[in-house]
Scaffold this active site. Structure first.
Site, PDB file in Angstrom:
ATOM      1  N   GLY A   1       8.662 -13.786  28.284  1.00  0.00           N
ATOM      2  CA  GLY A   1       9.041 -13.221  29.663  1.00  0.00           C
ATOM      3  C   GLY A   1       8.108 -13.404  30.629  1.00  0.00           C
TER       4      GLY A   1
ATOM      5  CG  ASN B   1      17.718 -22.739  33.074  1.00  0.00           C
ATOM      6  OD1 ASN B   1      17.157 -21.779  32.282  1.00  0.00           O
ATOM      7  ND2 ASN B   1      17.527 -23.987  32.374  1.00  0.00           N
TER       8      ASN B   1
ATOM      9  CG  HIS C   1      14.446 -27.860  32.111  1.00  0.00           C
ATOM     10  ND1 HIS C   1      14.343 -27.502  30.796  1.00  0.00           N
ATOM     11  CD2 HIS C   1      14.042 -29.148  31.937  1.00  0.00           C
ATOM     12  CE1 HIS C   1      14.050 -28.530  30.010  1.00  0.00           C
ATOM     13  NE2 HIS C   1      14.020 -29.549  30.824  1.00  0.00           N
TER      14      HIS C   1
ATOM     15  CG  ASP D   1      17.774 -27.805  30.767  1.00  0.00           C
ATOM     16  OD1 ASP D   1      17.037 -28.174  29.609  1.00  0.00           O
ATOM     17  OD2 ASP D   1      17.757 -26.915  30.989  1.00  0.00           O
TER      18      ASP D   1
HETATM   19  C1  GRF Z   1       9.133 -21.980  30.081  1.00  0.00           C
HETATM   20  O1  GRF Z   1       8.567 -23.101  29.955  1.00  0.00           O
HETATM   21  C2  GRF Z   1      10.533 -21.967  29.553  1.00  0.00           C
HETATM   22  O2  GRF Z   1      11.157 -22.880  29.754  1.00  0.00           O
HETATM   23  C3  GRF Z   1      10.374 -21.782  28.056  1.00  0.00           C
HETATM   24  O3  GRF Z   1       9.296 -21.086  27.715  1.00  0.00           O
HETATM   25  C4  GRF Z   1       8.521 -20.891  29.152  1.00  0.00           C
HETATM   26  C5  GRF Z   1       8.131 -19.715  29.497  1.00  0.00           C
HETATM   27  O4  GRF Z   1       8.793 -18.804  29.295  1.00  0.00           O
HETATM   28  N1  GRF Z   1      11.696 -21.719  27.271  1.00  0.00           N
HETATM   29  P1  GRF Z   1       8.738 -17.066  29.405  1.00  0.00           P
HETATM   30  O5  GRF Z   1       9.482 -17.024  30.775  1.00  0.00           O
HETATM   31  O6  GRF Z   1       7.135 -16.962  29.194  1.00  0.00           O
HETATM   32  O7  GRF Z   1       9.551 -16.463  28.301  1.00  0.00           O
END
Ligand code: GRF
Length: 213
Positions: free
Chosen positions: A11, A124, A126, A166
């Site tokens: 997050g 989203n 990516h 994506d």
């Molecule tokens: C990002 O690179 C996202 O695409 C991948 O995890 C990373 C950060 O996620 N799924 P978060 O916002 O820290 O949960």
């Protein structure tokens, strides 16, 4: 404006949005709900600390109701996605934009169609450039391609969500130069910093579009 943020993990991008709403980076904007598909997502704690209501939408419950076959899995995912759209459409206040921030679940038309009909945008994050490294593990795949000399740079994008992974129109992108001899962790670190800036910029541009719209 109201945002609903979908997460699956740490997050850190949710945190960037929380901080942006608290500062003037995202004016008149509030994250009203956070939904996770993972019970243990640390992002749920971040939301709770920021007094943001959270929900855990559990795919396992749906899979248990269907046979462990390709058809059963498809039925479970369709029901899960339809219910996810119902959960979001029942939220009060309803979101203007749904932001997928580290959301590791491929959404289908069962989710996207009702949301689009309600006039809600879905975007989203990516960690790759348009058309490159779609799907999970994008940063690692870019790092490996860099080590082989196939590419000199990768990047991050915020894009509209469509049924293909994506692949929706890019809203904002930022290139990240690959560095000779850099470890994967060092690249991840640099990429996440770019993500944290772009998730706010991308959300801001969509909200501005809504204002003009
Ligand atoms: C990002 O690179 C996202 O695409 C991948 O995890 C990373 C950060 O996620 N799924 P978060 O916002 O820290 O949960």
């Amino acid at each position: 404006y109201h945002l609903t943020v979908l997460i699956s993990g740490n997050g850190s991008n949710l945190q960037a949005l929380i901080d942006a709403c608290a500062s003037s980076a995202l004016p008149n904007t509030r994250i009203t709900h956070v939904v996770s598909n993972r019970k243990a997502a640390f992002g749920l704690e971040r939301a709770a600390k920021a007094s943001i209501p959270t929900a855990y939408h559990n795919l396992v419950l749906y899979k248990k109701k269907h046979p462990q076959t390709p058809e059963g899995t498809l039925a479970a995912r369709t029901e899960y996605d339809a219910d996810l759209s119902k959960i979001i459409l029942a939220l009060d206040p309803r979101p203007d934009v749904i932001v997928c921030a580290g959301w590791m679940h491929i959404v289908t038309p069962a989710f996207l169609d009702p949301i689009a009909q309600a006039g809600i945008r879905v975007i989203n994050l990516h960690p790759a450039l348009p058309g490159e490294f779609a799907g999970a593990g994008a940063i690692e795949r870019a790092w490996e391609a860099g080590n082989k000399g196939d590419i000199k740079r990768t990047g991050v994008m915020i894009h509209e969500v469509i049924a293909e992974v994506d692949a929706g129109d890019a809203i904002v992108t930022e290139e990240v130069e690959l560095k000779e001899g850099e470890t994967l962790d060092e690249l991840e670190e640099r990429m996440h910093k770019v993500e944290h800036g772009l998730i706010v910029e991308g959300t801001k541009r969509v909200l501005e579009g809504i204002k003009k719209g």
